[in-house]
Enzyme design. Structure first.
Site: not given
Ligand SMILES: Cc1cc2nc3c(=O)[nH]c(=O)nc-3n(C[C@H](O)[C@H](O)[C@H](O)COP(=O)(O)OP(=O)(O)OC[C@H]3O[C@@H](n4cnc5c(N)ncnc54)[C@H](O)[C@@H]3O)c2cc1C
Length: 457
Positions: A271, A274, A302, A338, A356, A379
């Site tokens: 992690e 990441w 959109w 998360n 987003w 995101w």
């Protein structure tokens, strides 16, 4: 005798494992620690509200740690390049040290400052402290940077391991007459009228000593459950270290080595991988918060923004239990688990069909761990436009996610109990219909990309 050394602290609000501070101490001159609140330099993103709250308290804690060791913290506000130069001049400093930053505008400031200070005969040095691997050292076989996580992390693990953390200084030879400091209270970082920070105060204790305690506590017990229960928001099985790492109250090197020393690792260290991947991606793609990493997403149709839907999402009034619980956890405490972040983000992008970037902005304002890399990176990951992204067509079903990861309903009961005490609430949009609309919109993106490829010329 030469002049004092300035340590310009930024996202590294700690005494232990702080290479810039250590270099200043080892240089043998008096030490001045400086923090600059920079809301003016071109491109620097002003902090969100929850981040400002954390910063206030973390600076308070840092100042008290420095005081106990004989040094003080000078606070100044303004464009950093000018302010650091002025402070160096006021203090007749002969060296300025800092730990590196990786965002585009920040690097521009730091490079310009380095040139200007050196032109005035001031020694300048920068150090690696906030990521485990410097972004330019992790490369594919052809010298490019990675766009997929697993090969990225494997390449990191083939490099020499992260250095061992530097010990904490017990004494610092502070400058007896440091340059004038502004008062932290005058920066207005804390909210008032209304004071919305009660939930943050209840949940968090910013500052390095509490960060160290949390790491020890996590490694001593909660990590046992990490691999099994880290996806369950009510389990309390994750480290809650993200704001500590965001503000540099702990270095990733400390987390890395203490985890290994405790005989742990695996999933948890992956992690941290990441986090590295997000920062490296930002280094190579400084517009991460504003531009799609995969440009074919620029063609995403959109629909016009529906402010009522966006507001309902902000306020946790979507009628979808897990989303509402997460959005209220966020508003109340500056944090969201998360798994729930992924579900709430997916709901915004793929069910409400809201770009987003609107969600990223809200998280930026409300998360205590909001940072310039992890927030937009994740995101874009959820939206499908990012690095190694979840494919857009994989739309989370928030009810199934709740059944799987909050089976006993404990998390929803805590943050959005009305979902359990009434007849099922009606979602503000029909989940199946909006999912289909999202997939149609996505088909448009893939069609445009194909047409562009086939276009002559
Ligand atoms: C839409 C969205 C936005 C996010 N925004 C942020 C953000 O602004 N800042 C932030 O630190 N994290 C962000 N995350 C990642 C992740 O949700 C948090 O890092 C994690 O929830 C923090 O809890 P923890 O410290 O208990 O994590 P743990 O599970 O204990 O993980 C340990 C550490 O690894 C790092 N980490 C774990 N997962 C990720 C990830 N996906 N990306 C980057 N680092 C990770 C964090 O530093 C974390 O503290 C976001 C995720 C999503 C889906």
């Amino acid at each position: 005798m030469s002049g004092p050394s300035i340590v310009w602290l930024r996202d590294d609000l700690r005494l232990a494992d702080n290479p810039a501070l250590r270099a200043a101490i080892d240089r043998g001159e008096r030490v001045i620690c400086l923090y600059v609140l920079d809301e003016e330099s071109a491109g620097i993103r002003p902090l969100g509200g929850a981040a400002r709250w954390w910063l206030h308290h973390s600076l308070e804690s840092l100042a008290s740690g420095l005081r106990e060791r004989g040094a003080s913290l000078v606070l100044r506000r303004g464009p950093a390049e000018r302010v650091v130069r002025e402070t160096a001049r006021d203090a007749a400093a002969s060296a300025v040290f800092w730990n590196r930053r990786y965002g585009g505008p920040e690097r521009t400031v730091d490079t310009a400052l380095k040139t200007a200070l050196r032109a005035n005969g001031v020694e300048v040095a920068s150090f690696a402290a906030s990521v485990l691997f410097e972004p330019w050292t992790v490369k594919t076989g052809t010298g490019a940077h990675f766009s997929v996580y697993t090969p990225f992390w494997n390449a990191c693990l083939r490099l020499p391991p992260p250095r061992h953390p530097l010990s904490e200084p017990h004494e610092i030879a502070g400058e007896p007459r440091p340059p004038a400091s502004e008062a932290l209270q005058d920066w207005g970082l804390l909210p008032h009228r209304p004071d919305w920070a009660a939930g943050l105060r209840e949940r968090w204790e910013p500052g390095e000593p509490a960060a160290r305690r949390r790491l020890r506590e996590f490694l001593a017990s909660d990590i046992e459950e990490y691999d099994r229960a880290r996806d369950e928001p009510a389990a309390g099985a994750t480290s809650l270290l993200s704001p500590r790492l965001r503000w540099g109250e702990l270095s990733p090197h400390t987390v890395w080595h203490e985890t290994i020393a405790a005989g742990r690792g695996g999933r948890f260290l992956a992690e941290l991988g990441w986090r590295e991947f997000a920062w490296h991606t930002l280094f190579h793609f400084p517009d991460l918060a504003s531009k799609n990493l995969r440009p074919q997403f620029d063609a995403f149709p959109w629909p016009p923004l529906r402010p009522d839907l966006l507001r309902a999402w902000h306020e946790g009034r979507t009628g979808v239990a897990l989303v509402d619980a997460g959005m209220r956890e966020l508003w109340s405490s500056g944090f969201m688990h998360n798994r729930v972040r992924m579900v709430a983000a997916s709901f915004l992008v793929k069910n409400l069909l809201i770009d987003w970037r609107h969600g990223e902005e809200w998280f930026w304002d409300t998360l205590v761990d909001a940072d310039a890399a992890s927030n937009p990176f994740n995101w874009q990951w959820v939206a499908g436009s990012g690095a190694d992204a979840a494919p857009y067509f994989r739309v989370f079903n928030p009810d199934l996610q709740a059944k799987k990861f909050d089976a006993g309903g404990r998390y929803v009961a805590k943050w959005a109990p009305e979902h359990l005490s009434h007849e099922p609430l009606e979602p503000i949009v029909n989940l199946a219909e909006t999912r289909r609309a999202a997939l149609d919109a996505y088909a448009h993106v893939t069609r445009s990309a194909r047409n562009a490829k086939d276009a002559p010329g």
